[in-house]
Design an enzyme around this catalytic site. Sequence first.
Site, short mmCIF file in Angstrom:
data_model
loop_
_atom_site.label_atom_id
_atom_site.label_comp_id
_atom_site.label_asym_id
_atom_site.label_seq_id
_atom_site.Cartn_x
_atom_site.Cartn_y
_atom_site.Cartn_z
CE LYS A 9 -4.14 -1.93 2.07
NZ LYS A 9 -4.91 -2.14 3.27
CE LYS A 18 -9.40 -11.62 -0.75
NZ LYS A 18 -8.59 -11.32 0.41
CE LYS A 49 -18.97 -3.21 -2.12
NZ LYS A 49 -19.57 -2.78 -0.91
#
Length: 324
Positions: free
Chosen positions: A111, A191, A194
């Site tokens: 991240k 995977k 959203k």
Amino acid sequence: MPRIFSGIQPSGELHIGNYLGAVKNWVELQHEFESIICVVDYHAITGTYEPADLRRRTMEMGISLLAAGIDPAKAVLFVQSRVPEHTELAWIFNTITPVGELERQTQYKEKAGRLESVPAGLLNYPVLQAADILIYKADTVPVGEDQLQHLELSRDTARRWNAKFVEGYFPEPQAKLTQTRRIMGLDGQAKMSKSLGNTIGLLEPPAAVWEKLRPAMTDPARVRKTDPGNPDVCNIYQLHKAFSTPGTVDHVAVQCRSAGWGCIDCKKVLHASMEQELAPIRERAAALQAEPNKVRELLDDGAQRARRIASGTMSEVRQAMGLD
Ligand code: SF4
């Protein structure tokens, strides 16, 4: 009863990936464990967000969890920020956690590598996770494999605090690996997530579910209806395993391998199986959406029950550390 802690981000309505990969499991575990289930809004604010949107997504997640079968009579269900002791314990754990260990966390590196300016909260995210779990002295945490590193940090944190202050105070939480395979997205590439736009919402109406299933990726080698397929490489087959009866799953494999039917036929059967499981969940969600005050009351009650445990832990922790 052993105690289990589970947390989920307030990402709005559940999708079938997090339903099958986590929440369905929690619904079963609530009968065997004292279950503490938390919508982790403090974690969600480590990224950019709009306050009104966060408020809405938190409420939607609460409704999704209740509709999916989390029973407030069995499990303690609440929103993390209603129990501020989580952040108090996280601060305490920050004082004993080496920065190098946090910088080595794979999720942090992934991240942080995408950001120009990295908030300290992103680095300290697993410290808050350790506090979430340990404040309830949970001995078990249901996790996917991608969460094992963070859980290891929670175990290290428990060991470190115990060694400094009270031997054996915090249990070292054990992983309960989720049995369900990783649910892939409709693109069959990654995977279900959203942010990748490859999901089916748990509460989507049947027509919308079909619009997503119809073009979904299948065995890429099966180009024509007459080509035999390989169900083992097909995500639709994995979804059959999650939603269809064992007899139907066997039938799907035979029909696929013998080119006895086309992928659209296969998807129609999957759609019907999904509808069997999802229709009652949608009905419960609609009833809860019509009564938002009742949902707030249920979450408030959960927060009060959680806070009774968390504040007891914090009194003992403060006392052991000379903070009383
Ligand atoms: S028949 Fe079903 S299992 Fe086989 S490739 Fe098509 S969608 Fe997948």
